[in-house]
Scaffold this active site. Sequence first.
Site, short mmCIF file in Angstrom:
data_model
loop_
_atom_site.label_atom_id
_atom_site.label_comp_id
_atom_site.label_asym_id
_atom_site.label_seq_id
_atom_site.Cartn_x
_atom_site.Cartn_y
_atom_site.Cartn_z
N HIS A 130 -13.31 -13.70 -35.79
CA HIS A 130 -12.92 -14.67 -34.77
C HIS A 130 -14.08 -15.19 -33.96
O HIS A 130 -13.87 -15.83 -32.92
CB HIS A 130 -11.89 -14.06 -33.81
CG HIS A 130 -10.54 -13.87 -34.41
ND1 HIS A 130 -9.58 -14.85 -34.38
CD2 HIS A 130 -10.00 -12.82 -35.07
CE1 HIS A 130 -8.49 -14.41 -34.99
NE2 HIS A 130 -8.72 -13.17 -35.42
N LYS A 321 -9.63 -22.69 -20.36
CA LYS A 321 -10.01 -21.73 -21.41
C LYS A 321 -10.73 -20.58 -20.75
O LYS A 321 -11.10 -20.67 -19.58
CB LYS A 321 -10.93 -22.41 -22.45
CG LYS A 321 -12.11 -23.17 -21.83
CD LYS A 321 -12.92 -23.96 -22.85
CE LYS A 321 -12.22 -25.15 -23.43
NZ LYS A 321 -11.73 -24.96 -24.80
N ARG A 322 -10.93 -19.48 -21.47
CA ARG A 322 -11.68 -18.36 -20.90
C ARG A 322 -13.03 -18.85 -20.37
O ARG A 322 -13.64 -19.75 -20.93
CB ARG A 322 -11.93 -17.28 -21.97
CG ARG A 322 -10.68 -16.50 -22.39
CD ARG A 322 -10.06 -15.76 -21.24
NE ARG A 322 -10.97 -14.75 -20.73
CZ ARG A 322 -10.78 -13.44 -20.87
NH1 ARG A 322 -9.70 -12.99 -21.48
NH2 ARG A 322 -11.65 -12.58 -20.41
N LYS A 327 -18.81 -21.83 -23.76
CA LYS A 327 -17.82 -22.91 -23.64
C LYS A 327 -18.31 -24.02 -22.69
O LYS A 327 -17.81 -25.13 -22.73
CB LYS A 327 -16.48 -22.34 -23.17
CG LYS A 327 -15.80 -21.44 -24.22
CD LYS A 327 -14.54 -20.81 -23.66
CE LYS A 327 -13.84 -19.86 -24.64
NZ LYS A 327 -12.96 -20.55 -25.62
N THR A 431 -7.92 -23.08 -29.96
CA THR A 431 -6.53 -23.47 -30.19
C THR A 431 -6.05 -24.37 -29.06
O THR A 431 -5.14 -25.17 -29.25
CB THR A 431 -5.59 -22.25 -30.31
OG1 THR A 431 -5.77 -21.43 -29.14
CG2 THR A 431 -5.89 -21.46 -31.56
N LYS A 435 -3.49 -27.75 -28.95
CA LYS A 435 -2.35 -27.93 -28.03
C LYS A 435 -2.44 -29.27 -27.30
O LYS A 435 -1.45 -29.98 -27.15
CB LYS A 435 -2.31 -26.79 -26.99
CG LYS A 435 -2.13 -25.39 -27.56
CD LYS A 435 -2.38 -24.34 -26.46
CE LYS A 435 -2.66 -22.97 -27.05
NZ LYS A 435 -3.19 -22.03 -26.02
C1 LIG Z 1 -4.43 -21.57 -25.92
C2 LIG Z 1 -4.87 -20.74 -24.78
C3 LIG Z 1 -6.18 -20.25 -24.76
C4 LIG Z 1 -7.21 -20.59 -25.80
O1 LIG Z 1 -7.85 -21.78 -25.37
P1 LIG Z 1 -9.21 -22.29 -26.06
O2 LIG Z 1 -9.44 -23.62 -25.41
O3 LIG Z 1 -8.92 -22.41 -27.52
O4 LIG Z 1 -10.26 -21.30 -25.77
C5 LIG Z 1 -6.59 -19.46 -23.68
N1 LIG Z 1 -5.73 -19.15 -22.69
C6 LIG Z 1 -4.47 -19.62 -22.67
C7 LIG Z 1 -3.58 -19.26 -21.52
C8 LIG Z 1 -3.98 -20.42 -23.71
O5 LIG Z 1 -2.72 -20.85 -23.69
#
Ligand SMILES: *Cc1c(COP(=O)(O)O)cnc(C)c1O
Length: 586
Positions: A130, A321-322, A327, A431, A435
């Site tokens: 990952h 995101k984290r 990032k 991901t 979304k």
């Molecule tokens: C989808 C999701 C992530 C992953 O987000 P990335 O932009 O792909 O890092 C992290 N936290 C939450 C709450 C999410 O729903």
Amino acid sequence: NTLRLWSAQATQAFDLSIFNAGDYAQAVRAQTFAENISKVLYPEDSTPQGKELRLQQQYFFVACSLRDFIDGQGPDFDLHDLPERVIFQLNDTHPVIAVPELMRILIDERGFEWEDAWAVTSKCFAYTCHTLLPEALEVWSVDLLGRLLPRHLEIIYKINEEFLDLVRETWPDDYLRMGRMSIIAEYPERGVRMAFLATVAGIKVNGVAALHSQLLRDKVLNDFAELWPDKFTNVTNGVTPRRFMKLANPDLSNLITDAIGSGWVTDLERLQELAPLAEDPEFRAAFAKAKQANKIRLRDRLRVRDGIELPTDQMLDVMVKRLHEYKRQTLKLLHIVSLYEQIVSGKVKASEVTPRSFVFGAKAAPGYRMAKQIIHLINAVGASVNNEPLVEGRLKVFFPANYNVTLAERLIPAADLSEQISLAGMEASGTGNMKFALNGALTIGTDDGANVEIRELVGDDNFFLFGMDEPKVAELGARGYQPGEYYESNPQLKATLDLIASGHFSGGDPMTFEPVVSNLVHHDRFMALADFGSYIEAQQRVDALYSDPEAWTRSAILNVARCGFFSSDRSMKDYIKRIWNTPPAL
Ligand SMILES: *Cc1c(COP(=O)(O)O)cnc(C)c1O
């Protein structure tokens, strides 16, 4: 499906005789020790105690799951046939201790010979990687592993011995390669490379987006790909349309169902049928109306949840995101500070800036100090921007606390612009990017992770690409990246960083954010400064398209219509076909 949540309990919860003797802490020691194992997920691991707890936790979850599965097959099941019943999909390196655990069960508990145990074990696992960050590929110190799980270490050594025999046979006298491929690292201390163990044991190894899988083959696990080219495959991640569209975005979902029927919910490629409707002004108006309703739903939630007043009449620019330096939340922040600096200094009239609300959402790992300082800086910039009369009506910056899936379900459907700005070659897939696109946000992003596939599908006209691609990043790294050169040569970047360094966002104290600024100007491992110019230019293209609402909405509809590929249903089918080799249940 069965989903099990394990919880650790002491076999002897409480020692009554010690309790009666008055040592109340000692009386519950065993219970406390056991409960700590499953108390928190991903315990902080910057201390030796934390590292030990993590390994205990990994072993505990794995041992429970293996035992549960094997017992579930009944007493008469011949474990030689295990590969016909199951594949344990190793989700990252965290459960890889399952490999020696299964060997241990077969040999020590079931009387298997080594060869037979390996024949079974090496068909029962597959490994999903990952990450591309070297520090995220776990290496357990031999010291700790030998103390906690001596039998497992012994088994790992034997697996490695046999594996290195194969390497020696394939490439005689190639000692450098042997050292590179050994499951046991010698530096900086002796350690077990869990990703290598998983690659040796796994029947297949996959990355989570096309670019990521290619980089695994060509870089991170290149020696292994040369040895076993057919072992490597790709399964691009997906997201479930049930949660992230139907539940999270009922207005858009109803609009889609009215237009093309409800089949898309379980067959997401059918979203393609929306593409012609991008040309229909009536459909565009309905689509824009759903987006507006989502902004109002978000405003109402944030008002109650965080006491924030989100404007609903301007572009909603979201980075959630984290929190991680790769990032590049700091790059987003530099864009915001640069807009603010240009208005406040009089270089640009406020009326010439496209009104935007910026929303960040992020959590930092508990031991990640730089990430916490970046969170502090985002909040400090927000406090200044939101109270500055000169930018009133143009810029707002919000950072609601406790970003989680529940908040994501409100934020993502309301977003106009999705920020996917990692350094190319660093984000395995993402991901969040999927979304947003499926909910009709346009992406500004680098050529990284699944952004690559999103852009291919939606088309260059419907995606704001910027920054270096992975080969350019590698080239700049090899040349010797000097972030200071970008700072010195780009006046807008210099003014932006100087404003932060001046203490403007920290009550006049230049020391508060000195570590963040000097890290960027002198190190900048993730090359935010190198991509700043390109990012600003791409944001101007965003402004230009946003000034034409019909064109923007048309692009947004095409993003929805062309991203059906990113359903988790398709991911699961890929795992079934490429790795598990099992008939689908449905
Ligand atoms: C989808 C999701 C992530 C992953 O987000 P990335 O932009 O792909 O890092 C992290 N936290 C939450 C709450 C999410 O729903």
